[in-house]
Write a protein that holds these residues in place. Structure first.
Motif, mmCIF file in Angstrom:
data_model
loop_
_atom_site.group_PDB
_atom_site.id
_atom_site.type_symbol
_atom_site.label_atom_id
_atom_site.label_comp_id
_atom_site.label_asym_id
_atom_site.label_seq_id
_atom_site.Cartn_x
_atom_site.Cartn_y
_atom_site.Cartn_z
ATOM 1 N N MET A 142 8.910 0.882 7.029
ATOM 2 C CA MET A 142 9.535 -0.427 7.298
ATOM 3 C C MET A 142 10.941 -0.366 6.691
ATOM 4 S SD MET A 142 8.400 -4.150 5.868
ATOM 5 C CE MET A 142 8.526 -3.700 4.161
ATOM 6 N N TRP A 143 11.937 -0.688 7.487
ATOM 7 C CA TRP A 143 13.337 -0.708 7.031
ATOM 8 C C TRP A 143 13.723 -2.157 6.874
ATOM 9 C CZ3 TRP A 143 14.469 4.106 5.823
ATOM 10 C CH2 TRP A 143 13.679 5.091 6.424
ATOM 11 N N ALA A 144 14.255 -2.534 5.713
ATOM 12 C CA ALA A 144 14.552 -3.954 5.489
ATOM 13 C C ALA A 144 15.937 -4.126 4.868
ATOM 14 C CB ALA A 144 13.490 -4.553 4.569
ATOM 15 N N PRO A 156 9.861 -7.825 0.069
ATOM 16 C CA PRO A 156 9.318 -7.206 1.289
ATOM 17 C C PRO A 156 7.792 -7.185 1.282
ATOM 18 C CG PRO A 156 11.062 -5.853 0.337
ATOM 19 C CD PRO A 156 10.756 -6.909 -0.670
ATOM 20 N N PRO A 157 7.196 -7.400 2.447
ATOM 21 C CA PRO A 157 5.726 -7.467 2.545
ATOM 22 C C PRO A 157 5.030 -6.128 2.304
ATOM 23 C CG PRO A 157 6.720 -7.483 4.732
ATOM 24 C CD PRO A 157 7.851 -7.560 3.755
ATOM 25 N N THR A 158 3.853 -6.186 1.681
ATOM 26 C CA THR A 158 3.081 -4.958 1.444
ATOM 27 C C THR A 158 1.716 -5.008 2.135
ATOM 28 O OG1 THR A 158 2.141 -5.855 -0.575
ATOM 29 C CG2 THR A 158 4.164 -4.579 -0.825
ATOM 30 N N SER A 159 1.461 -6.080 2.897
ATOM 31 C CA SER A 159 0.204 -6.166 3.662
ATOM 32 C C SER A 159 0.506 -6.930 4.947
ATOM 33 C CB SER A 159 -0.850 -6.938 2.857
ATOM 34 O OG SER A 159 -0.412 -8.277 2.690
ATOM 35 N N MET A 160 -0.410 -6.880 5.899
ATOM 36 C CA MET A 160 -0.198 -7.614 7.149
ATOM 37 C C MET A 160 -0.092 -9.116 6.861
ATOM 38 S SD MET A 160 0.059 -5.284 9.429
ATOM 39 C CE MET A 160 0.208 -6.280 10.888
ATOM 40 N N LYS A 161 -0.928 -9.586 5.925
ATOM 41 C CA LYS A 161 -0.907 -11.014 5.592
ATOM 42 C C LYS A 161 0.474 -11.421 5.060
ATOM 43 C CE LYS A 161 -3.746 -14.224 3.150
ATOM 44 N NZ LYS A 161 -4.298 -14.347 1.813
ATOM 45 N N GLU A 162 1.003 -10.597 4.169
ATOM 46 C CA GLU A 162 2.340 -10.893 3.631
ATOM 47 C C GLU A 162 3.408 -10.791 4.715
ATOM 48 O OE1 GLU A 162 1.490 -9.149 -0.851
ATOM 49 O OE2 GLU A 162 3.332 -8.541 0.144
ATOM 50 N N LEU A 163 3.196 -9.845 5.652
ATOM 51 C CA LEU A 163 4.185 -9.692 6.737
ATOM 52 C C LEU A 163 4.322 -10.996 7.527
ATOM 53 C CD1 LEU A 163 6.058 -8.087 8.663
ATOM 54 C CD2 LEU A 163 4.020 -7.331 9.875
ATOM 55 N N SER A 197 -2.703 0.460 9.435
ATOM 56 C CA SER A 197 -2.814 -0.589 8.417
ATOM 57 C C SER A 197 -4.174 -1.290 8.485
ATOM 58 C CB SER A 197 -1.682 -1.606 8.626
ATOM 59 O OG SER A 197 -1.762 -2.616 7.676
ATOM 60 N N VAL A 198 -4.596 -1.620 9.690
ATOM 61 C CA VAL A 198 -5.849 -2.378 9.859
ATOM 62 C C VAL A 198 -7.076 -1.471 9.649
ATOM 63 C CG1 VAL A 198 -7.272 -3.634 11.579
ATOM 64 C CG2 VAL A 198 -4.810 -4.076 11.425
ATOM 65 N N GLY A 199 -7.026 -0.257 10.217
ATOM 66 C CA GLY A 199 -8.229 0.585 10.213
ATOM 67 C C GLY A 199 -8.255 1.687 9.166
ATOM 68 N N PRO A 286 3.715 -2.273 6.075
ATOM 69 C CA PRO A 286 2.777 -3.074 5.267
ATOM 70 C C PRO A 286 1.323 -2.614 5.399
ATOM 71 C CG PRO A 286 4.373 -4.500 6.344
ATOM 72 C CD PRO A 286 4.651 -3.112 6.836
ATOM 73 N N GLY A 287 0.716 -2.339 4.269
ATOM 74 C CA GLY A 287 -0.695 -1.945 4.260
ATOM 75 C C GLY A 287 -0.941 -0.466 4.489
ATOM 76 N N THR A 288 0.138 0.362 4.471
ATOM 77 C CA THR A 288 -0.081 1.802 4.703
ATOM 78 C C THR A 288 0.458 2.648 3.545
ATOM 79 O OG1 THR A 288 1.979 2.230 5.915
ATOM 80 C CG2 THR A 288 0.091 1.480 7.211
ATOM 81 N N GLU A 289 0.581 2.031 2.399
ATOM 82 C CA GLU A 289 1.070 2.783 1.237
ATOM 83 C C GLU A 289 0.129 3.976 0.958
ATOM 84 O OE1 GLU A 289 2.165 0.624 -2.239
ATOM 85 O OE2 GLU A 289 3.048 2.552 -2.890
#
Ligand code: BGC
Length: 415
Positions: A142-144, A156-163, A197-199, A286-289
């Protein structure tokens, strides 16, 4: 005597140039600011070695147009000396008998010793090197724009929910949350980030590498499509058809807050003189760290009759793996070197983070996935079929339940 000397010089000159003056035409799709700067490094090195470089740049991110041109040239017997071909597609071209054997260069330069197996395996056809790896790109980034986040008091968001929470706030503040380029390969790039991220990595591999139908039609895949649908609301009206580097430009200028794109996007930030941590953030999607979607660029050589041209091809293959090329090219391109022994001290924090995660995931065997959107996971016909469903879903009101059925059917039909 004078005459004799002249003759000797002339002959010497002829001999030298005959030994070196090969030509190599290179078909690639590196045409954005950062990409063009990167490929120019190889051109200069090939020319410095005394060979002629013929540039065949076919515009179009992701390389779909370049591959169409390559196929039609190859079938009409007019293949270039070299082309950018990646992943399982290398096997298809190898099966057709088009590719030159690079083993002499590979052995002389110890490719087996310096490359990680995840890279070298892809470069071989029936155990023989037929492609020279250029780099490793990480896709799940993610580029921000830092100032946009700072000015709005956001992190910056770190999960889908935060996104979704951050995107809603940015939208309220009148900023385009997500710079998206609505082209099929860019839709697929964002979608595969979401699936990861989800799976998670294991699910990703089951679905896109093993093409396991239960995973393709699972609740997790339905959920991924549903999350993907939400992206659209946070993109702008200009997104359809937009080139990826134009979308990156929107983040660089602060017109948009974020872009989800592989680290060739960093090449654009670098070319614009921007610094990570100061002007922009490079963070995992987000969510793929701790996870790594890899995309390895490589150059194959098409078999040539002319001995001088063959020498030019082999020289180029050798240069591609040289530490000097790996250093300068990858700094411009945004990727990391393919050599495990490469000195990373001159690279920026994004590249160092990428290398750390690449090494950690390769070592542990968990979290490392081949990019479906960039032709690393399956043969082109299958990833193309997946990509079509993804794009059709994104650009219509297809339900997520329908999408997974269509996905399963499209994969079966393309196998
Ligand atoms: C390639 C990159 C390129 C990007 C955008 C990817 O598929 O691997 O090298 O920069 O497409 O064109």
């Amino acid at each position: 005597m004078f005459k004799k000397t002249l003759l000797a010089i002339a002959l010497g000159g002829t001999i030298v140039s005959a030994a070196q003056a090969g030509e190599v035409e290179v078909l690639h799709w590196w045409t954005s600011g950062g990409e063009a700067k990167s490929i120019a490094v190889l051109k200069d090195m090939v020319q410095d070695a005394g060979h002629t470089w013929v540039d065949s740049a076919i515009a179009g991110g992701g390389g779909d147009s370049a591959m169409t041109v390559l196929r039609s040239r190859a079938v009409s017997g007019n293949a270039p000396g070299s082309a950018q071909i990646k992943g399982p597609a290398i096997q298809e071209w190898g099966d057709l008998g088009f590719l030159a054997d690079l083993s002499s260069v590979a052995e002389a330069n110890n490719w087996d010793g310096v490359l990680p197996p995840v890279v070298s395996d892809v470069m071989k056809h029936n155990g023989v090197y037929v492609a020279a790896p250029v780099n490793v790109h990480r896709v799940n980034w993610m580029w921000a724009n830092k100032k946009v986040f700072d000015d709005n008091g956001l992190t910056p968001p770190t999960s889908m929910k935060e996104l979704w929470a951050v995107s809603a706030k940015l939208e309220k503040a009148g900023i385009i949350p997500i710079a998206h380029g609505g082209q099929p390969w860019q839709d697929a790039t964002t979608f595969e980030d979401i699936v990861l991220s989800v799976g998670g990595a294991e699910f990703f591999n089951k679905a896109f590498v093993n093409l396991d139908m239960a995973s393709i039609q699972s609740k997790t895949m339905i959920e991924s499509f549903e999350q993907f649908r939400k992206i659209k609301a946070y993109t702008d009206k200009g997104a359809p058809g937009r080139d990826w580097n134009v979308a990156t430009g929107m983040v660089i200028k602060g017109e948009a807050a974020m872009q989800f794109m592989g680290d060739w996007a960093k090449g654009e930030f670098s070319a614009a003189g921007k610094m990570p941590g100061k002007d922009y953030y490079c963070l995992p999607f987000p969510g793929t760290e701790g996870e790594y979607t890899f995309n390895i660029d490589s150059l194959v050589m098409f078999e040539q009759r002319d001995a001088e041209n063959q020498k030019a091809q082999m020289k180029m293959a050798e240069l591609v793996l040289s530490p000097k090329f790996q250093d300068v090219f990858n700094m411009n391109k945004g990727s990391i070197p393919v050599r495990l022994d490469q000195d990373m001290s001159g690279f920026d924090s994004c590249a160092q983070a990428s290398m750390d995660t690449f090494k950690a995931t390769s070592k542990s065997g968990t979290g490392l996935v081949p990019s479906m959107a960039h032709g690393m996971a399956t043969y082109p016909a299958i990833s193309g079929a997946i990509g079509d469903v993804v794009t059709n879903f994104f650009n219509s009101d297809m339900s997520a339940d329908d999408a997974v059925v269509k996905l399963a059917n499209a994969i079966k039909a393309s196998m």
